[in-house]
Design an enzyme around this catalytic site. Structure first.
Site, PDB file in Angstrom:
ATOM      1  CE  LYS A   1      67.184  -5.928  -7.049  1.00 55.75           C
ATOM      2  NZ  LYS A   1      68.161  -5.460  -6.059  1.00 55.75           N
ATOM      3  CB  THR A   2      66.758  -2.223  -2.544  1.00 57.50           C
ATOM      4  OG1 THR A   2      67.468  -2.731  -3.673  1.00 57.50           O
ATOM      5  CG2 THR A   2      67.744  -1.794  -1.476  1.00 57.50           C
TER       6      THR A   2
ATOM      7  CG  ASP B   1      69.671  -7.212  -3.258  1.00 60.65           C
ATOM      8  OD1 ASP B   1      68.689  -7.678  -3.859  1.00 60.65           O
ATOM      9  OD2 ASP B   1      70.046  -6.030  -3.379  1.00 60.65           O
ATOM     10  CD  GLU B   2      70.385  -7.650  -7.922  1.00 61.13           C
ATOM     11  OE1 GLU B   2      69.855  -8.546  -8.588  1.00 61.13           O
ATOM     12  OE2 GLU B   2      70.246  -6.440  -8.175  1.00 61.13           O
TER      13      GLU B   2
ATOM     14  CD  GLN C   1      65.932  -7.575 -13.375  1.00 62.16           C
ATOM     15  OE1 GLN C   1      66.677  -6.622 -13.606  1.00 62.16           O
ATOM     16  NE2 GLN C   1      65.024  -7.525 -12.404  1.00 62.16           N
TER      17      GLN C   1
ATOM     18  NE  ARG D   1      67.058  -2.387 -16.716  1.00 56.08           N
ATOM     19  CZ  ARG D   1      66.730  -2.758 -15.488  1.00 56.08           C
ATOM     20  NH1 ARG D   1      67.191  -2.108 -14.448  1.00 56.08           N
ATOM     21  NH2 ARG D   1      65.910  -3.788 -15.280  1.00 56.08           N
TER      22      ARG D   1
END
Length: 720
Positions: free
Chosen positions: A36-37, A221-222, A252, A605
């Site tokens: 995503k980044t 973002d986020e 998330q 993770r």
């Protein structure tokens, strides 16, 4: 025109589509490990390269300084020139920049100062004292939580309706007085930065239109982590001609307890025009098996925007389940596996231990230390270094050694008992004059009435508490001494008045401290009394045994702290009902869904190897429990799991074959999360199942009567 080839190189089809989308409103649903980044950074470069937009007409917002620095660095690498003056930063950083540029328009002095959390608490303490409120009844930390919560939702004191509720009424008055104190002192706390920046643009048409015209593109973002005031601020900036691109993952969203609103990302498609939604589902982090497990778990949440992670890599190993007899065996197993891993040439850094509650770390730390495995608590303190634990130990140290001045200083006004700095300084002066411990000086101050009558009475009560505590407790077992000290000191009561996840963690840690004393082996310290030995043990455990930041070491952290990180090998400990999902969240469907999202975050993770562990018996919050295995394990298909311990009393999670056979379907065809109807109680949502056959029970949260357990054979439930 700039060559765009480097911008698109290495992107997959969905990433390219997101980077080049022409829409004024873009929603990128980016699954864990999907890049995503990368998409956000490359979209900034694409906009500049293809639309001729000035870098200074773009504003990009994220949540952490680390993420903002990374974004700037990657933009610079793509554009080949500095991004230092671009509006790329955190919400707080950009709000601060705005307020510095227009301080007077915002009603602030040019030299306004920012309060960190500790400074804010000090100001609130002063306000509470000036209002003649009892700190034990109205804890400043509780007021701090209230004020920040109101600001996060965009409310000033005048906007709050207390409707006769004493809690809201008093805290609103504290909020008002605190606001006045900050105004006089030219002080701005973190929540105020966002609220003041929003109000600046909302109430000043000229400035609002200036920034709406200036910024042609807004990227966030986020987005799933935004709160009320952040969402309002973003809407204000993008209200005119600004194109908005948001990247986030509703699966998330795990920070509801600190104000994040998952509704923000869900309503984006409805509140912005011509929204294009692109899903990033190809994962570059985890094996196929781990992704299938994560997908199966999160599929049980009802209100999802929908996505399915996949990889073109291998399926890898099955997920390992380990049923430990108790938490000690669980920790012993983890330490042994990590030791084996390291002996095979792997790095400790590539291994993480995740847990739902901070209190779980104590036993895990103990067994890592026994095997001399270096570790680091990521984003937190070691168990014996946590404030609430140190407070309790300081009470005990002072009971057993009246000359311990450090312990005296720590607890003489903890919890607050009306002893101000002047009173404490008077005790210090007496100690210096007599060259005596603070304890002796305090008794002399009381005898001489050298401080105010109220402070004198409070000090005398404290001294007698310590004196009588030793006389009455010292022959009891260690765990009982600690439990009675926590209760008689009112530490537990103090933390019970706080709010939120942090306060809950404090209470759990205090309960765990009593558990640590119960398990303590006094034989390791043959020449000391049990309590003196335990205090020595605690001091050594709190010593310099945690690995340095850059040392090769195992990473230990809560599941909340793990978001955004990845490790080749991951252990998730304590996968049991009432621990994970947490007992405070099990009876509310929305909170239970957030717990499931937390499980999804934990599972994703892991890159190569994932262990899920649960105990058949666990001492939890001071009591022996025999928990059921977590529903999140049950929701993983059987073919993805492998039971490590063949000779366990519970060789597979203890659920019926009907329940185990499917990730989504449970007893009698009903599903977790399904809406059902009952002839008497009306509509409800299924939260849990227990047992099988004629004894099968179902837990339902009804709209009208709350949560009830019903025997399925007689419940007469029908699908809603």
């Amino acid at each position: 025109m700039m060559d765009v080839t480097p911008i698109l190189d290495g992107l997959n089809k969905a990433q390219r589509e997101a980077v080049t989308a022409p829409n004024k409103a873009l929603l990128v649903l980016a699954g864990a490990g999907s890049g995503k980044t990368r998409v956000l950074v490359h979209r900034i470069a694409w906009i500049i390269a293809t639309e001729g937009v000035s870098p200074y007409a773009i504003i990009a917002v994220t949540f952490t300084n680390k993420a903002a620095h990374e974004m700037k660095s990657r933009v610079e690498n793509l554009l080949k020139h500095s991004a230092s003056s671009m509006w790329i930063g955190t919400f707080h950083g950009l709000a601060h920049r705005l307020l510095r540029a227009h301080a007077r328009d915002a009603g602030l002095p040019d030299t306004f100062q920012i309060l960190d959390s500790d400074d804010q608490l000090r100001v609130i303490k002063r306000v509470v004292k000036e209002m003649s409120l009892d700190e034990t009844e109205w804890p400043p930390k509780q007021a701090q939580w209230f004020i920040n919560k109101q600001k996060d939702e965009g409310r000033r004191p005048a906007d709050i309706q207390h409707n006769g509720d004493l809690f809201t009424n008093i805290h609103t008055k504290i909020y008002y007085q605190y606001q006045e104190a900050c105004k006089i002192g030219g002080l701005v706390d973190f929540a105020e930065l966002l609220l003041k920046a929003y109000e600046l643009l909302r109430d000043n048409q000229h400035l609002r239109e200036h920034y709406q015209d200036r910024f042609q593109h807004l990227l966030v973002d986020e987005f799933q982590d935004t709160n009320g005031i952040q969402y309002a601020w973003l809407r204000l900036i993008s209200a005119k001609n600004c194109a908005i691109s948001i990247v986030g993952d509703d699966d998330q969203s795990i920070y509801g307890w600190r104000g994040a609103q998952i509704e923000n990302i869900r309503r984006f498609e409805h509140e912005f025009n011509d929204v294009k939604t692109i899903r990033l589902e190809q994962n570059y982090r985890s094996t196929g098996t781990i992704l299938k497990a994560a997908n199966a778990v999160i599929a049980n949440n009802r209100e999802r925007m929908g996505k399915n992670l996949w990889t073109d890599g291998s399926d890898g190993e099955p997920i390992s389940l380990y049923a430990a007899f108790n938490e000690q065996e669980e920790a012993r197993f983890i330490a042994a596996r990590i030791s084996d891993w390291y002996q095979q040439g792997n790095a400790y850094n590539d291994c993480a231990i995740l847990y739902r509650s901070n209190a779980q770390s104590r036993v895990l730390e103990e067994f890592l230390l026994q095997r001399q495995i270096p570790y680091r608590i990521y984003g937190g303190f070691k168990f014996f270094e946590r404030a609430e634990v140190k407070d309790t130990l300081a009470y005990l140290r002072l009971m057993y050694n009246h000359q311990d001045d450090a312990a005296f200083e720590r607890v003489v006004n903890t919890p607050p008992r009306g002893l101000g700095q002047k009173s404490v300084e008077r005790i210090r002066e007496q100690a210096r004059a007599d060259q005596s411990p603070l304890w002796d000086a305090a008794w002399k101050v009381v005898e001489q009435n050298a401080i105010s009558a109220k402070a004198c009475a409070s000090l005398a009560t404290f001294l007698n508490l310590i004196k009588l505590g030793f006389e009455e407790f010292h022959e009891l077992p260690l765990s009982e001494q600690i439990q009675l000290t926590i209760e008689s000191s009112n530490l537990m009561e103090m933390y019970a008045k706080e709010k939120g996840e942090k306060a809950l963690a404090r209470k759990e840690n205090l309960a765990e401290l009593a558990g640590a004393a119960r398990e303590f082996d006094v034989d390791d310290y043959p020449d000391l009394s049990p309590m003196t030995a335990f205090l020595a043990h605690a001091s050594l455990e709190a010593g310099d045994t945690q690995a340095d930041q850059y040392e090769d070491c195992v990473q230990m952290m809560t599941l909340h702290s793990a978001k955004g990180l990845e490790f080749p090998m991951v252990f998730i400990a304590g996968m049991e009902e009432k621990l994970f999902p947490h007992m405070m969240s099990m009876d509310e469907p929305e909170k239970l869904e957030e717990e499931r999202r937390l499980a999804y975050v934990g599972i994703t993770r892991a890159m190569k190897k994932l262990y899920l562990l649960y105990a058949e018996k666990r001492r939890l919050w001071g009591k022996d429990t025999y928990p059921a295995v977590s529903r999140f394990i049950r929701e993983i298909p059987t073919e993805l799991k492998h039971d490590v311990r063949l000779n366990s009393q519970v060789s597979q999670p203890a659920f019926s074959s009907t329940i185990e056979s499917s990730a989504s379907e449970d007893a009698n065809g009903f599903n977790l999360g399904q809406t059902v109807e009952h002839p008497k109680f009306g509509s409800g949502v299924i939260l849990n199942f227990e047992g099988d056959g004629d004894q099968a029970r179902v837990q339902v949260n009804f709209d009208t009567v709350g949560t009830k357990w019903l025997v399925l054979a007689y419940a007469r439930l029908t699908p809603g």
